[in-house]
Write a protein that holds these residues in place. Sequence first.
Motif, PDB file in Angstrom:
ATOM      1  N   SER A   1       0.832  -1.198   0.000  1.00  0.00           N
ATOM      2  CA  SER A   1       0.000   0.000   0.000  1.00  0.00           C
ATOM      3  C   SER A   1       0.866   1.247   0.000  1.00  0.00           C
ATOM      4  N   SER A   2       1.914   1.234   0.805  1.00  0.00           N
ATOM      5  CA  SER A   2       2.811   2.377   0.865  1.00  0.00           C
ATOM      6  C   SER A   2       3.492   2.595  -0.475  1.00  0.00           C
ATOM      7  N   HIS A   3       3.967   1.501  -1.099  1.00  0.00           N
ATOM      8  CA  HIS A   3       4.633   1.622  -2.391  1.00  0.00           C
ATOM      9  C   HIS A   3       3.662   2.137  -3.449  1.00  0.00           C
ATOM     10  N   ARG A   4       2.415   1.623  -3.409  1.00  0.00           N
ATOM     11  CA  ARG A   4       1.431   2.079  -4.386  1.00  0.00           C
ATOM     12  C   ARG A   4       1.149   3.562  -4.219  1.00  0.00           C
ATOM     13  N   GLY A   5       1.053   4.029  -3.008  1.00  0.00           N
ATOM     14  CA  GLY A   5       0.814   5.444  -2.778  1.00  0.00           C
ATOM     15  C   GLY A   5       1.932   6.304  -3.340  1.00  0.00           C
ATOM     16  N   GLN A   6       3.162   5.852  -3.140  1.00  0.00           N
ATOM     17  CA  GLN A   6       4.305   6.580  -3.683  1.00  0.00           C
ATOM     18  C   GLN A   6       4.262   6.562  -5.201  1.00  0.00           C
ATOM     19  N   SER A   7       3.908   5.416  -5.793  1.00  0.00           N
ATOM     20  CA  SER A   7       3.873   5.312  -7.242  1.00  0.00           C
ATOM     21  C   SER A   7       2.783   6.205  -7.828  1.00  0.00           C
TER      22      SER A   7
ATOM     23  N   TRP B   1      -3.756  11.098 -20.223  1.00  0.00           N
ATOM     24  CA  TRP B   1      -4.870  10.969 -19.293  1.00  0.00           C
ATOM     25  C   TRP B   1      -6.082  10.399 -20.014  1.00  0.00           C
ATOM     26  N   GLY B   2      -6.329  10.852 -21.237  1.00  0.00           N
ATOM     27  CA  GLY B   2      -7.461  10.364 -22.015  1.00  0.00           C
ATOM     28  C   GLY B   2      -7.345   8.877 -22.326  1.00  0.00           C
ATOM     29  N   ALA B   3      -6.110   8.346 -22.329  1.00  0.00           N
ATOM     30  CA  ALA B   3      -5.892   6.924 -22.630  1.00  0.00           C
ATOM     31  C   ALA B   3      -5.695   6.125 -21.342  1.00  0.00           C
ATOM     32  N   ASN B   4      -6.234   6.619 -20.228  1.00  0.00           N
ATOM     33  CA  ASN B   4      -6.084   5.966 -18.928  1.00  0.00           C
ATOM     34  C   ASN B   4      -4.629   5.808 -18.529  1.00  0.00           C
ATOM     35  N   ALA B   5      -3.814   6.766 -18.883  1.00  0.00           N
ATOM     36  CA  ALA B   5      -2.379   6.687 -18.608  1.00  0.00           C
ATOM     37  C   ALA B   5      -2.097   6.693 -17.117  1.00  0.00           C
ATOM     38  N   TYR B   6      -3.017   7.196 -16.316  1.00  0.00           N
ATOM     39  CA  TYR B   6      -2.793   7.165 -14.867  1.00  0.00           C
ATOM     40  C   TYR B   6      -2.698   5.722 -14.395  1.00  0.00           C
ATOM     41  N   VAL B   7      -3.528   4.859 -14.938  1.00  0.00           N
ATOM     42  CA  VAL B   7      -3.549   3.457 -14.531  1.00  0.00           C
ATOM     43  C   VAL B   7      -2.428   2.680 -15.207  1.00  0.00           C
ATOM     44  N   LEU B   8      -2.244   2.845 -16.499  1.00  0.00           N
ATOM     45  CA  LEU B   8      -1.293   2.025 -17.247  1.00  0.00           C
ATOM     46  C   LEU B   8       0.156   2.165 -16.788  1.00  0.00           C
ATOM     47  N   PRO B   9       0.725   3.378 -16.677  1.00  0.00           N
ATOM     48  CA  PRO B   9       2.121   3.422 -16.239  1.00  0.00           C
ATOM     49  C   PRO B   9       2.266   2.962 -14.800  1.00  0.00           C
ATOM     50  N   TYR B  10       1.279   3.231 -13.984  1.00  0.00           N
ATOM     51  CA  TYR B  10       1.350   2.805 -12.587  1.00  0.00           C
ATOM     52  C   TYR B  10       1.415   1.283 -12.506  1.00  0.00           C
ATOM     53  N   ALA B  11       0.490   0.605 -13.187  1.00  0.00           N
ATOM     54  CA  ALA B  11       0.468  -0.859 -13.154  1.00  0.00           C
ATOM     55  C   ALA B  11       1.735  -1.424 -13.780  1.00  0.00           C
TER      56      ALA B  11
ATOM     57  N   ALA C   1       4.686   0.059 -14.044  1.00  0.00           N
ATOM     58  CA  ALA C   1       5.856   0.392 -13.226  1.00  0.00           C
ATOM     59  C   ALA C   1       5.937  -0.482 -11.993  1.00  0.00           C
ATOM     60  N   VAL C   2       4.834  -0.669 -11.316  1.00  0.00           N
ATOM     61  CA  VAL C   2       4.809  -1.426 -10.067  1.00  0.00           C
ATOM     62  C   VAL C   2       5.127  -2.903 -10.307  1.00  0.00           C
ATOM     63  N   ASN C   3       4.693  -3.446 -11.431  1.00  0.00           N
ATOM     64  CA  ASN C   3       4.844  -4.867 -11.683  1.00  0.00           C
ATOM     65  C   ASN C   3       6.187  -5.270 -12.277  1.00  0.00           C
ATOM     66  N   ASP C   4       7.061  -4.360 -12.593  1.00  0.00           N
ATOM     67  CA  ASP C   4       8.432  -4.619 -13.027  1.00  0.00           C
ATOM     68  C   ASP C   4       8.556  -5.794 -14.001  1.00  0.00           C
ATOM     69  N   ILE C   5       7.712  -5.803 -15.010  1.00  0.00           N
ATOM     70  CA  ILE C   5       7.737  -6.824 -16.045  1.00  0.00           C
ATOM     71  C   ILE C   5       7.960  -6.134 -17.388  1.00  0.00           C
ATOM     72  N   PRO C   6       8.280  -6.899 -18.440  1.00  0.00           N
ATOM     73  CA  PRO C   6       8.411  -6.261 -19.758  1.00  0.00           C
ATOM     74  C   PRO C   6       7.093  -5.602 -20.164  1.00  0.00           C
TER      75      PRO C   6
ATOM     76  N   HIS D   1       9.294   4.193 -16.522  1.00  0.00           N
ATOM     77  CA  HIS D   1      10.576   4.094 -15.809  1.00  0.00           C
ATOM     78  C   HIS D   1      10.592   5.012 -14.583  1.00  0.00           C
ATOM     79  N   ARG D   2      10.127   6.250 -14.749  1.00  0.00           N
ATOM     80  CA  ARG D   2      10.134   7.218 -13.640  1.00  0.00           C
ATOM     81  C   ARG D   2       9.224   6.803 -12.494  1.00  0.00           C
ATOM     82  N   CYS D   3       8.224   6.003 -12.794  1.00  0.00           N
ATOM     83  CA  CYS D   3       7.279   5.561 -11.757  1.00  0.00           C
ATOM     84  C   CYS D   3       7.679   4.229 -11.141  1.00  0.00           C
ATOM     85  N   SER D   4       8.776   3.664 -11.590  1.00  0.00           N
ATOM     86  CA  SER D   4       9.176   2.335 -11.114  1.00  0.00           C
ATOM     87  C   SER D   4      10.230   2.422 -10.019  1.00  0.00           C
ATOM     88  N   LYS D   5      10.562   1.260  -9.451  1.00  0.00           N
ATOM     89  CA  LYS D   5      11.627   1.183  -8.452  1.00  0.00           C
ATOM     90  C   LYS D   5      12.991   1.421  -9.089  1.00  0.00           C
TER      91      LYS D   5
END
Length: 186
Positions: free
Chosen positions: A6-12, A31-41, A43-48, A67-71
């Motif tokens: 939860s803490s990591h998600r909040g930071q992301s 934003w129109g392409a749901n970019a808030y959700v897509l880069p977050y998911a 970035a957090v999941n660290d997959i290709p 990349h900027r939203c990832s670990k």
Amino acid sequence: PSSTQSSHRGQSKTAVMAALEAAGDMKMAFWGANAYVLPYASAVNDIPVVIVGETGTGKELFARLIHRCSKRVNKPFIALNCGALPSTLIESTLFGTVKGAFTGAENSQGYLELADTLFLDELNAMPIEMQSKLLRFLQDKSFWKLGGNHELHSNVRIVAAMNESPTQLIKHNRMRADLFYRLGVG
């Protein structure tokens, strides 16, 4: 989710918002392409990640946002335009070389060693033979330098972009289906 998640998600989420603000005019397109959700998911999941879009639509900007939203944010992001390099240079650029591997070859690190996030732009321009070598790397995270005599390992994250439909590329034997699958599922 655990409190750490939860803490990591909040930071992301905060990082995504900051990155969107920094993107200026692109913010609305993303934003129109749901970019808030897509880069977050992504970035957090660290997959290709595979990004598909027409030329000039901001695929590299989107990759940098992930990349900027990832670990990995404080580690190197390197972009390679596969369509801008002759096919003979792609292999040495990705994997590196050992002195004497070919005329003029020097000891050099490839992008798989140098990057922590590697953005492969115009992956659809990569020759099918190189796609096989990239697939091999993605399967076990190991590779050989050109002329090398031992296996190397890398934990680089691949973000790939294409400016053509992957379905059509696979249908016309210009993209390996197994490579696309590996990039799509990690």
